[in-house]
Scaffold this motif. Structure first.
Motif, PDB file in Angstrom:
ATOM      1  N   ALA A   1     -58.013  66.079  -6.381  1.00 24.48           N
ATOM      2  CA  ALA A   1     -58.125  64.662  -6.033  1.00 24.48           C
ATOM      3  C   ALA A   1     -59.508  64.350  -5.459  1.00 24.48           C
ATOM      4  CB  ALA A   1     -57.036  64.265  -5.049  1.00 24.48           C
ATOM      5  N   ARG A   2     -60.032  65.239  -4.615  1.00 27.71           N
ATOM      6  CA  ARG A   2     -61.363  65.015  -4.049  1.00 27.71           C
ATOM      7  C   ARG A   2     -62.436  65.062  -5.133  1.00 27.71           C
ATOM      8  NH1 ARG A   2     -60.369  68.964   0.545  1.00 27.71           N
ATOM      9  NH2 ARG A   2     -61.746  70.232  -0.731  1.00 27.71           N
ATOM     10  N   ILE A   3     -62.315  65.984  -6.068  1.00 29.94           N
ATOM     11  CA  ILE A   3     -63.288  66.077  -7.164  1.00 29.94           C
ATOM     12  C   ILE A   3     -63.227  64.829  -8.029  1.00 29.94           C
ATOM     13  CG2 ILE A   3     -63.870  67.332  -9.281  1.00 29.94           C
ATOM     14  CD1 ILE A   3     -62.897  69.895  -7.842  1.00 29.94           C
ATOM     15  N   LEU A   4     -62.026  64.372  -8.360  1.00 21.49           N
ATOM     16  CA  LEU A   4     -61.872  63.171  -9.191  1.00 21.49           C
ATOM     17  C   LEU A   4     -62.452  61.942  -8.509  1.00 21.49           C
ATOM     18  CD1 LEU A   4     -58.288  63.763 -10.599  1.00 21.49           C
ATOM     19  CD2 LEU A   4     -60.420  63.741 -11.915  1.00 21.49           C
ATOM     20  N   ASP A   5     -62.341  61.861  -7.173  1.00 24.68           N
ATOM     21  CA  ASP A   5     -62.892  60.724  -6.432  1.00 24.68           C
ATOM     22  C   ASP A   5     -64.414  60.655  -6.542  1.00 24.68           C
ATOM     23  OD1 ASP A   5     -60.407  59.865  -5.652  1.00 24.68           O
ATOM     24  OD2 ASP A   5     -60.508  60.761  -3.649  1.00 24.68           O
TER      25      ASP A   5
END
Length: 181
Positions: free
Chosen positions: A95-99
């Motif tokens: 989720a952090r990478i996608l953000d």
């Protein structure tokens, strides 16, 4: 007369009503999104009676519905999907990478969002361009960049033209239309 086919099931994934063919019978997969419709994932509205096959499953699971656990009773939880701390950490990291990503394409295989793995620079030695007659020049000219995306679920990879090269391509195609006029 209340036939069980009068109340059509709704796909829990795409929320589309599933219409059954009387000769073929119930669908196993949603004809719209191709997700599985069997077992606990199926939502039937209107209080329709469950199929005979589902009755057998429900009868076999009656001991799991019991709210009281005997101290000596051992439950088989092997069918439950393990959802441990590592899985939660994995999902949080994804989720952090996608953000951080500018784009997050959907995997064509499993529909999970793909992670941007990096940029590949294509040079003249690595690429033999094609020149369409309608355009009079190559669609992309070297060097150009491809963004590599990888699916964290099925590990499918996909390339996409970089944003700068996408803009160059649009300008080139627009210029070709202006030359025809």
């Amino acid at each position: 007369m209340n036939d069980k086919h009068d109340e059509q099931p709704i796909c829990p994934w795409c929320h589309t009503e599933i219409v059954w063919d009387e000769e073929i019978g119930p669908e196993r997969n949603c004809p719209h999104c191709d997700n599985e419709l069997s077992g606990y994932r199926t939502l039937t509205l209107g209080g329709a009676e469950p199929d005979d096959e589902l009755d057998d499953e429900i009868e076999g699971e009656s001991d799991l519905e019991d709210d009281t656990w005997d101290e000596d009773e051992t439950r088989d939880l092997s069918d439950l999907r393990p959802y441990n701390r590592d899985q939660l950490a994995l999902e949080e990291t994804m989720a952090r990478i996608l953000d951080e990503q500018l784009e997050a394409p959907e995997c064509p295989s499993c529909r999970e969002f793909m992670l941007e793995a990096g940029t590949q620079i294509i040079t003249q030695e690595q690429f033999k361009p094609r020149t369409p007659a309608a355009l009079g020049e190559t669609i992309v000219s070297t060097p150009f960049q491809l963004q590599l995306y990888v699916c964290p679920s099925c590990f499918h990879t996909q390339n996409r033209l970089s944003v700068q090269d996408q803009e160059r391509l649009v300008q080139l195609l627009t210029k070709a239309v202006d030359l025809e006029d």
